[in-house]
Structures are given as C-alpha cells and as structure tokens.
Design a protein around this motif. Structure first.
Motif, PDB file in Angstrom:
ATOM      1  N   THR A  14     -24.531   0.211 -23.878  1.00  0.00           N
ATOM      2  CA  THR A  14     -25.911   0.087 -23.414  1.00  0.00           C
ATOM      3  C   THR A  14     -26.596   1.450 -23.447  1.00  0.00           C
ATOM      4  O   THR A  14     -27.740   1.578 -23.907  1.00  0.00           O
ATOM      5  CB  THR A  14     -25.943  -0.492 -21.988  1.00  0.00           C
ATOM      6  N   GLN A  15     -25.911   2.470 -22.972  1.00  0.00           N
ATOM      7  CA  GLN A  15     -26.460   3.819 -22.986  1.00  0.00           C
ATOM      8  C   GLN A  15     -26.844   4.244 -24.405  1.00  0.00           C
ATOM      9  O   GLN A  15     -27.933   4.786 -24.633  1.00  0.00           O
ATOM     10  CB  GLN A  15     -25.419   4.782 -22.407  1.00  0.00           C
ATOM     11  N   ALA A  16     -25.961   3.968 -25.378  1.00  0.00           N
ATOM     12  CA  ALA A  16     -26.225   4.369 -26.755  1.00  0.00           C
ATOM     13  C   ALA A  16     -27.398   3.605 -27.371  1.00  0.00           C
ATOM     14  O   ALA A  16     -28.095   4.127 -28.247  1.00  0.00           O
ATOM     15  CB  ALA A  16     -24.967   4.153 -27.600  1.00  0.00           C
ATOM     16  N   LEU A  17     -27.616   2.375 -26.903  1.00  0.00           N
ATOM     17  CA  LEU A  17     -28.654   1.537 -27.501  1.00  0.00           C
ATOM     18  C   LEU A  17     -29.998   1.617 -26.781  1.00  0.00           C
ATOM     19  O   LEU A  17     -30.997   1.090 -27.289  1.00  0.00           O
ATOM     20  CB  LEU A  17     -28.183   0.079 -27.533  1.00  0.00           C
ATOM     21  N   PHE A  62     -22.430  -6.980 -37.630  1.00  0.00           N
ATOM     22  CA  PHE A  62     -21.770  -5.676 -37.685  1.00  0.00           C
ATOM     23  C   PHE A  62     -20.384  -5.801 -37.069  1.00  0.00           C
ATOM     24  O   PHE A  62     -20.226  -6.454 -36.042  1.00  0.00           O
ATOM     25  CB  PHE A  62     -22.530  -4.631 -36.858  1.00  0.00           C
ATOM     26  N   ARG A  63     -19.416  -5.137 -37.672  1.00  0.00           N
ATOM     27  CA  ARG A  63     -18.114  -5.054 -37.021  1.00  0.00           C
ATOM     28  C   ARG A  63     -18.174  -3.972 -35.956  1.00  0.00           C
ATOM     29  O   ARG A  63     -18.613  -2.848 -36.220  1.00  0.00           O
ATOM     30  CB  ARG A  63     -17.006  -4.724 -38.021  1.00  0.00           C
ATOM     31  N   ALA A 121     -31.084   1.208 -38.853  1.00  0.00           N
ATOM     32  CA  ALA A 121     -31.318   0.999 -40.283  1.00  0.00           C
ATOM     33  C   ALA A 121     -31.574  -0.473 -40.586  1.00  0.00           C
ATOM     34  O   ALA A 121     -32.461  -0.815 -41.382  1.00  0.00           O
ATOM     35  CB  ALA A 121     -30.126   1.517 -41.087  1.00  0.00           C
ATOM     36  N   ALA A 122     -30.794  -1.367 -39.949  1.00  0.00           N
ATOM     37  CA  ALA A 122     -30.980  -2.804 -40.182  1.00  0.00           C
ATOM     38  C   ALA A 122     -32.331  -3.279 -39.661  1.00  0.00           C
ATOM     39  O   ALA A 122     -32.990  -4.123 -40.293  1.00  0.00           O
ATOM     40  CB  ALA A 122     -29.853  -3.585 -39.506  1.00  0.00           C
ATOM     41  N   PHE A 172     -22.853   3.217 -34.718  1.00  0.00           N
ATOM     42  CA  PHE A 172     -23.303   1.828 -34.640  1.00  0.00           C
ATOM     43  C   PHE A 172     -24.798   1.767 -34.353  1.00  0.00           C
ATOM     44  O   PHE A 172     -25.532   0.986 -34.969  1.00  0.00           O
ATOM     45  CB  PHE A 172     -22.527   1.084 -33.559  1.00  0.00           C
ATOM     46  N   ALA A 173     -25.277   2.588 -33.430  1.00  0.00           N
ATOM     47  CA  ALA A 173     -26.708   2.611 -33.136  1.00  0.00           C
ATOM     48  C   ALA A 173     -27.511   2.977 -34.376  1.00  0.00           C
ATOM     49  O   ALA A 173     -28.585   2.401 -34.625  1.00  0.00           O
ATOM     50  CB  ALA A 173     -26.991   3.598 -32.002  1.00  0.00           C
TER      51      ALA A 173
END
Length: 271
Positions: free
Chosen positions: A145-148, A77-78, A96-97, A90-91
């Motif tokens: 990190t928070q988003a993931l 991913f870019r 999805a991936a 991005f998350a």
C-alpha cells in the motif's frame, strides 16, 4: 429545412454526455477464490482491473478472459506480496500499464486480498508460521500500500481483507487471526491519514466461506459446512460470490462516505 435539421443534429451532438471514465481497481491474489470473485463482480459493475497473481498463470489467464468477456479492460502482473524489495519495480510496472491502456497515471481502488493460512493453536504455533502470517497478511499489504500510494487517485478507496475470526474465535486460528487484527488497526490509521485526500479505507471481514483457502476443507467437507451453517443466521456458509458482491458494493460510488470501518460479511455467523 436542411439547414435547420443540420443545426439541430449538431446541437444534439454537443450536449450528448460522454461515457463515464471507468474506475480502475487493483486486486491482489486475483487468480482464484475471493480475489477472482471480487474481480468478476467489479468487472460486472463496470470497473477495469489490474490483477496480481503469485503462481498458476493459467488461472489468471482464465480470469482475464472472463473479465474481457464482460467488456472490461484488465492487465495481470506476477507479484509475490512477500517479496518486499520488488514493490518499487511493481509500482513502475503499474504506472506504465496505466499509461499504455488508459492514458492515466493513477488507479482508483486497491483491494489487498492476497493471503494464505497457517493454522495452529497458540501453544503449537511455530516461529516460522508466525513469521509467515506476519509477512503475508500484515507486512506485505502495509508495504505494498505504501509503495502504491503515489498511484492511488484522490477520492479513491483502499479495501483490506480481514476475517470474521477477529470477532469470534476457533482453536487453531491464532496466528492468522492475530495478523488480521493488525490489518484492522492499520485500516483505521490509514483512513485517518488518507482522509484529507478523500480516500476511504475500510476492511471487509468474511466469515466462513467455501473456497480452497486453508486446504479447501470448508468447500469440500459437508459435515463442516453443516456445522457452521447451524450457527449462521442465513442458514448456510458463504460462497465466494457473496464476498465478491460485497466487495463490489463497498467499492461503488454510494459507499464513499464509509471509512475506517470493519464490515463483516459472514451471513450473521455466531451472532
């Protein structure tokens, strides 16, 4: 006899253990340097990969080819880790991936590796340099990190990349090393917070390593390498593969009881 033979085969088949589900690690800044070597070492250890890159798409394609050549699944991913507003999207891409390639909605390990260098003594550090180091090395990993976290599996790992320069000093490293010091504090707080989920959080602190980081002087300048080798117990500077191997070890099952730690991988520099 035929019936007995058939029964034996069926029993054998029912007790044959299935192949273990591979761990999945997300590595930021994986197109070159330490990120690339971490990805290749993790793939060699049997892990699948989610890789990010900011630029140089041809480099990440080469890394993907090497990883797949090792028999592992990898998706790239870019991502610019200073584009904080892009993290929710991005998350969603990662989720999805995971569903498409693994039939999962979580990954196991996060390696916060992406970085850059702005080197200057305190007296000469500009506000722009300080802001850049804050965004790249602290705010970016913190918010990413928070988003993931909702996608990070219980009993997983977070490994943040710090630097040996938080223990020993050099005259021009203040803005860079100060932010890495903040990363080490963040690591301890995150380890405490995620402990109830069985997630171990550590920081790896490379010493002098011959990469293109900071313009590649350590990689390309023999005099610099020799000077640093003279103050390193192992007698030479590090190589990217040294750090990649250490990362793979820290993300292996046998280190699950290590958390909240700064682990220096410097070959014994300035002991």
């Amino acid at each position: 006899m035929t019936d007995n033979h058939t029964t034996h085969d069926a029993a054998t088949a029912s007790t044959t253990p299935s192949a273990p589900t591979p761990k999945i690690t997300l590595v930021t800044g994986a197109n070159r340097g330490l990120g690339k070597e971490a990805a290749l070492n993790l793939a060699a250890a049997g892990q699948d990969l989610l890789l990010t890159y900011r630029s140089h798409a041809e480099e990440i394609e080469a890394v993907l080819g090497e990883v797949r050549g090792l028999g592992r699944t990898a998706v790239a991913f870019r991502l610019d880790t200073t584009e904080f507003g892009a993290f929710p999207a991005f998350a969603a891409e990662v989720r999805a991936a995971l569903g498409e390639h693994w039939g999962r909605d979580t990954f196991d390990h996060l390696l916060n590796n992406a970085g850059s260098a702005a080197m200057a003594p305190v007296a000469e550090t500009t506000e722009a340099q300080l802001d850049s180091m804050y965004e790249v090395h602290f705010k970016g990993p913190y918010l990413l990190t928070q988003a993931l976290l909702p996608l990070l599996a219980d009993n997983g790992r977070v490994l943040n990349v710090s630097t040996g320069l938080t223990r020993f000093t050099q005259s021009d490293a203040a803005p860079y090393a100060s932010m890495k010091g903040a990363v080490e504090v963040f690591t301890r707080y995150l380890a405490k917070e995620l402990g109830p989920r069985g997630i171990a959080v550590n920081a790896i602190a490379p010493g002098a390593t011959a990469t293109d980081f900071g313009g590649g002087d350590l990689r390309d300048n023999e005099a610099v390498r020799q000077g640093l080798a003279s103050v390193t117990a192992m007698g030479h500077v590090g190589y990217p593969g040294d750090i990649g191997a250490a990362v793979a070890s820290l993300l292996a099952d046998g280190t699950r009881w290590i958390t909240g730690q700064r682990i220096e991988a410097s070959g014994g520099m300035l002991l």
